[in-house]
Enzyme design. Structure first.
Site, PDB file in Angstrom:
ATOM      1  CB  ALA A 177      -7.220   0.619   6.013  1.00  0.00           C
ATOM      2  CD  GLN A 228       2.003   0.099   7.774  1.00  0.00           C
ATOM      3  OE1 GLN A 228       2.736   0.411   8.719  1.00  0.00           O
ATOM      4  NE2 GLN A 228       1.456  -1.095   7.676  1.00  0.00           N
ATOM      5  CB  CYS A 238       3.920 -16.023   3.879  1.00  0.00           C
ATOM      6  SG  CYS A 238       3.980 -14.370   4.529  1.00  0.00           S
ATOM      7  CG  ASN A 267       2.262  -2.467   3.262  1.00  0.00           C
ATOM      8  OD1 ASN A 267       2.046  -1.625   2.380  1.00  0.00           O
ATOM      9  ND2 ASN A 267       2.180  -3.752   3.038  1.00  0.00           N
TER      10      ASN A 267
HETATM   11  C1  LIG Z   1      -2.859  -2.931   7.016  1.00  0.00           C
HETATM   12  C2  LIG Z   1      -2.949  -2.056   5.830  1.00  0.00           C
HETATM   13  C3  LIG Z   1      -4.147  -1.909   5.123  1.00  0.00           C
HETATM   14  C4  LIG Z   1      -5.399  -2.676   5.477  1.00  0.00           C
HETATM   15  O1  LIG Z   1      -5.929  -2.272   6.691  1.00  0.00           O
HETATM   16  P1  LIG Z   1      -7.036  -3.171   7.441  1.00  0.00           P
HETATM   17  O2  LIG Z   1      -7.587  -2.245   8.461  1.00  0.00           O
HETATM   18  O3  LIG Z   1      -6.281  -4.308   8.035  1.00  0.00           O
HETATM   19  O4  LIG Z   1      -8.031  -3.590   6.442  1.00  0.00           O
HETATM   20  C5  LIG Z   1      -4.172  -1.040   4.048  1.00  0.00           C
HETATM   21  N1  LIG Z   1      -3.077  -0.356   3.680  1.00  0.00           N
HETATM   22  C6  LIG Z   1      -1.901  -0.474   4.324  1.00  0.00           C
HETATM   23  C7  LIG Z   1      -0.731   0.320   3.875  1.00  0.00           C
HETATM   24  C8  LIG Z   1      -1.799  -1.332   5.411  1.00  0.00           C
HETATM   25  O5  LIG Z   1      -0.635  -1.454   6.033  1.00  0.00           O
END
Ligand SMILES: *Cc1c(COP(=O)(O)O)cnc(C)c1O
Length: 407
Positions: free
Chosen positions: A76, A184, A331, A156
Site C-alpha cells: 500500500a 485497514q 517507537c 490504523n
Molecule cells: C499498513 C498500512 C499502510 C502501508 O501498507 P504496506 O503494504 O505495509 O506498505 C498504509 N496505510 C495504512 C492505513 C496501513 O495500515
C-alpha cells in the site's frame, strides 16, 4: 485448552498468513513458477491465468466492476505513492493543490510532503476528538486548483472509520479526484468504490491475512477515466502504470485473502467485535480512570486504543511482555514522540504516552482476551502503586491546577 504465549494483539501492524492463503500460494513457487508476462508458452499462461483470477478476487472485494482497474504493487505504501504522485504529474496543467487530513498513514503524509517540496500545495484538515473529518471541511478546502482529495477509510491507530461516501460525493460533485487508503477497512467493513465515489484506492495483502510485500492500487477507468503517470518504468506491465515482473505467488495469496474476507466478513467482524468489546468491558470495569481513544460509533471491529493514566505506556508494554501490542508513542524515533494521530485528536501528550493499541483479529480467542484482561488489571495496579500522582488523583486533587514550580 492451554494458552499459547506470546499472545498476538497487534493485527493492525500485520496479520499472519491464513493457512488457506498459504495453500493457494504454494504451487506458484514451484510447479507453476512461470513469468506472467511470458506469452509464448504454458508456464506463462498458467501464471497469467492465476494473476487474472486474483485480479477478479481483489476487484470483487471492493466492488470494482472491471478487474482491469486493479494495478499490482509491492504494497500500500507504493500504491499510495503511485496514486498521489501519479496524479500530480499527470494533471499538473490542471492544478497544483491537494487535500488530505492529519491522521493519515505516513505513506500518504510523507508523499504529500514530498509534493510540497516540488511546489505543490497541500491542505491538511483537522479531525474532531474522535478522529473524524467533517466532509463540509473537505468541501470548503477544495478550490479550482485542487487535483485530488485523499482520506483514509479507517485509521490504523484508533480504528476510526471516516465518512468516505460523503467525502466521495463532494469530490465527484466538484470534479476532483478522490483517493482512499482503504488498507485497514477493506475486508473488515463494507467498502464499495462505486458507492463511495472512490477513483483511486490503496490496498495491502498483509493486513488481511495475505502475504507481505504485495498490494494494489485501484484506478478507475471509466467516469472518470483516471490517468496516472507511472513511477516505475521498464517493460510497461500493468497497463503501463507499474512495470516489473509480477510477484505471482504473492498476488495469488493476496487474491485468496480478499476472497476469504469477502466470504466471511459479516461473521468474522461480528466475532472479532465481540472479542474487542469483551476486552474493553473487562478493562473499563476493573481499572479506573481509563480513557478510550477513538470513536465508539464508527470504529473497526478489532481495534481498542486505551490510555491508562498514571501508568507510562512503555512500562505497561514491558509489563505485558507476553502480549504483542503497540503503544501511542512513536517507537520509530529514538525520542519518544507522542503519536501524531492522538495529538491531532486533541489527546494530551501525557495521555498519549500512556496509550496502548490492542488490535484483535481472525485467530484470537476468548481465552486470550480473558488472560490479557487479568494481566492488565494486575500490572496496572502494580505500576500505579508506585505513582504518587495516582494517589493524589484518587484523593480528588486536580493535578492540572497544581503549580509544580511553587517553592
Ligand atoms: C499498513 C498500512 C499502510 C502501508 O501498507 P504496506 O503494504 O505495509 O506498505 C498504509 N496505510 C495504512 C492505513 C496501513 O495500515
Amino acid at each position: 485448552m492451554t494458552l499459547k504465549l506470546p499472545i498476538y494483539f497487534d493485527n493492525q501492524a500485520t496479520t499472519p498468513v491464513d493457512p488457506r492463503v498459504l495453500e493457494a500460494m504454494l504451487p506458484y513457487f514451484t510447479e507453476h513458477f512461470g513469468n506472467a508476462a511470458s506469452r509464448s508458452h504454458a508456464f506463462g499462461w498458467v501464471a497469467e491465468e492465476a494473476v487474472e483470477r486474483a485480479r477478479e478476487q481483489v476487484a470483487k472485494l471492493i466492488g470494482a466492476r472491471n478487474p482491469k482497474d486493479i494495478v499490482w504493487t509491492s504494497g500500500a505504501t507504493e500504491a499510495t505513492n503511485l496514486a498521489i504522485k501519479g496524479v500530480a504529474e499527470s494533471y499538473r496543467q490542471k492544478g497544483d493543490h491537494f487535500v488530505t487530513q492529519k491522521t493519515e498513514h505516513k505513506a500518504t503524509l510523507d508523499t504529500m510532503k514530498h509534493l510540497e517540496k516540488r511546489g505543490f500545495r497541500v491542505t491538511y484538515l483537522d479531525v474532531d476528538s474522535e478522529g473524524r473529518v467533517n466532509p463540509e471541511d473537505v468541501r470548503a478546502a477544495i478550490t479550482d486548483k485542487t487535483l485530488l482529495v485523499s482520506v483514509m477509510l479507517a485509521n490504523n491507530e484508533v480504528g476510526t472509520i471516516q465518512p468516505v461516501a460523503d467525502i466521495g460525493r463532494i469530490c465527484r460533485e466538484k470534479g476532483v479526484l478522490f483517493h482512499c487508503d482503504a488498507v485497514q477497512g477493506a475486508g473488515k467493513i463494507p467498502f464499495n468504490v462505486d458507492d463511495a465515489c472512490v477513483d483511486l484506492a490503496s490496498l495491502s495483502g498483509h493486513k488481511i491475512y495475505g502475504p507481505k510485500g504485495v498490494g494494489a492500487l485501484y484506478v478507475r477507468r471509466d467516469k472518470p477515466r483516471v490517468q496516472i503517470t507511472a513511477q516505475i518504468d521498464g517493460g510497461g506491465h500493468e497497463r503501463r502504470m507499474r512495470s516489473g515482473t509480477l510477484n505471482v505467488p504473492g498476488i495469488v495469496g493476496f487474491g485468496k485473502a480478499c476472497e476469504l474476507c469477502a466470504q466471511e466478513m459479516d461473521e468474522e467482524s461480528a466475532r472479532v467485535a465481540a472479542l474487542r468489546d469483551r476486552l474493553e468491558k473487562g478493562l473499563f470495569e476493573n481499572i479506573d480512570l481509563l480513557h478510550l481513544n477513538g470513536c465508539r460509533a464508527h470504529r473497526l471491529p478489532g481495534n481498542l486504543n486505551v490510555s491508562f493514566p498514571y501508568v507510562e505506556g512503555e512500562s505497561l508494554m514491558m509489563a505485558l511482555k507476553d502480549v504483542a501490542v503497540s503503544s501511542g508513542s512513536a517507537c520509530t524515533s529514538a525520542s519518544l514522540e507522542p503519536s501524531y494521530v492522538l495529538t491531532a485528536m486533541g489527546v494530551t501528550d501525557e495521555l498519549a504516552h500512556t496509550s496502548i493499541r490492542f488490535s484483535l483479529g481472525r485467530f484470537n480467542t476468548v481465552e486470550e482476551v480473558d488472560h490479557v484482561v487479568q494481566l492488565a488489571i494486575e500490572k496496572v495496579r502494580k505500576l500505579r502503586d508506585l505513582s504518587p500522582l495516582y494517589e493524589m488523583a484518587k484523593e480528588g486533587i486536580d493535578l492540572s491546577k497544581i503549580d509544580w514550580n511553587e517553592k
